[in-house]
Design an enzyme around this catalytic site. Structure first.
Site, short mmCIF file in Angstrom:
data_model
loop_
_atom_site.label_atom_id
_atom_site.label_comp_id
_atom_site.label_asym_id
_atom_site.label_seq_id
_atom_site.Cartn_x
_atom_site.Cartn_y
_atom_site.Cartn_z
N ARG A 99 2.14 -4.99 6.59
CA ARG A 99 2.74 -5.47 4.92
C ARG A 99 4.15 -5.41 5.43
O ARG A 99 4.72 -6.22 5.02
CB ARG A 99 1.75 -4.58 3.83
N SER A 137 -5.27 -0.68 -1.41
CA SER A 137 -6.36 -0.35 -2.08
C SER A 137 -6.15 0.97 -3.33
O SER A 137 -6.54 1.00 -3.99
CB SER A 137 -7.40 0.69 -1.48
P1 ADP Z 1 -6.32 3.10 6.77
O1 ADP Z 1 -6.34 4.47 5.82
O2 ADP Z 1 -6.56 2.97 7.90
O3 ADP Z 1 -4.73 2.22 6.50
P2 ADP Z 1 -6.76 0.97 4.23
O4 ADP Z 1 -8.43 0.41 4.16
O5 ADP Z 1 -5.78 1.32 3.54
O6 ADP Z 1 -7.36 1.66 5.68
O7 ADP Z 1 -6.46 -0.27 5.76
C1 ADP Z 1 -7.14 -0.73 6.87
C2 ADP Z 1 -5.59 -2.04 7.79
O8 ADP Z 1 -5.81 -3.17 6.54
C3 ADP Z 1 -4.35 -0.91 7.95
O9 ADP Z 1 -3.47 -2.04 9.30
C4 ADP Z 1 -3.42 -2.12 6.66
O10 ADP Z 1 -2.34 -1.63 6.87
C5 ADP Z 1 -4.08 -3.42 6.31
N1 ADP Z 1 -4.04 -3.70 5.24
C6 ADP Z 1 -4.18 -3.15 4.15
N2 ADP Z 1 -3.84 -3.80 3.24
C7 ADP Z 1 -3.42 -4.51 3.12
C8 ADP Z 1 -3.07 -6.31 2.60
N3 ADP Z 1 -2.56 -5.78 1.49
N4 ADP Z 1 -2.55 -6.98 3.29
C9 ADP Z 1 -3.08 -6.85 5.18
N5 ADP Z 1 -2.78 -5.83 5.33
C10 ADP Z 1 -3.48 -4.73 4.53
#
Ligand code: ADP
Length: 175
Positions: A99, A137
């Site tokens: 991001r 999230s």
């Molecule tokens: P983690 O705990 O592994 O970071 P997440 O569910 O928060 O798991 O995120 C999973 C993946 O999606 C990560 O690579 C994160 O950077 C990406 N991600 C989270 N939110 C977004 C978003 N708004 N746009 C693009 N990628 C995202």
């Protein structure tokens, strides 16, 4: 030995994460990934050390439901090392979303560690549409808990699930 399909890059990619809950930023990355790979395996991390709002089963079920009309997108829970899970699924590509610069350091560390654990692995970073670059999230949960609207930031089913979850939580804390 790689099959023809693998050597041409026509393989599945694994998109791992906590997805607690899935947001439209994640959906955006999954759909972008699905344009590049014939199959996307969304891998939902089950981490007993990390408290999540939704259980692993719930997080998996929500994503399955969102993509129920797209057989190209599969969803599975995993625990333990991602590098082992990816190998066990005979995959080689990991997709992660980037991001902002703030994501970069942690993601680079993870990618290098995974490469160390399994040199066959490639991590592919994808950027979401600009309107989702601020979205996470945890922000969704925070805003929702404070009564703010998350419309347009998460799929509609997730908005409903958030409402149900917070209602159940407030009922159980008031009894
Ligand atoms: P983690 O705990 O592994 O970071 P997440 O569910 O928060 O798991 O995120 C999973 C993946 O999606 C990560 O690579 C994160 O950077 C990406 N991600 C989270 N939110 C977004 C978003 N708004 N746009 C693009 N990628 C995202």
């Amino acid at each position: 030995m790689r099959t023809m399909e693998q050597s041409k890059g026509m393989e599945q990619a694994v998109y791992p994460g906590s997805f607690d809950p899935i947001t439209n930023g994640h959906v955006d990355i999954i759909l972008r990934g699905a344009q590049l790979f014939p199959r996307i395996l969304v891998a939902v991390l089950e981490n007993p050390k990390k408290a999540t709002l939704f259980t692993t089963d719930e997080r998996v079920a929500f994503i399955r439901d969102i993509f129920k009309d797209r057989p190209q997108i599969e969803v599975e829970a995993f625990h333990g090392l991602l590098a082992d899970f990816v190998r066990s699924r005979r995959a080689r590509i990991i997709i992660r979303g980037l991001r902002a610069v703030s994501d970069f350091e942690y993601e680079m560390q993870m990618a290098q560690m995974n490469q160390q654990l399994n040199p066959d692995l490639e991590t592919l970073f994808m950027m979401p549409s600009a309107r989702y670059t601020f979205l996470s999230s945890s922000l969704v949960k925070e805003v929702f808990a404070l009564g703010g609207s998350v419309r347009g930031l998460v799929p509609e089913t997730i908005e409903r699930r958030l409402r149900e979850k917070f209602k159940a939580q407030s009922e159980s804390s008031s009894t």
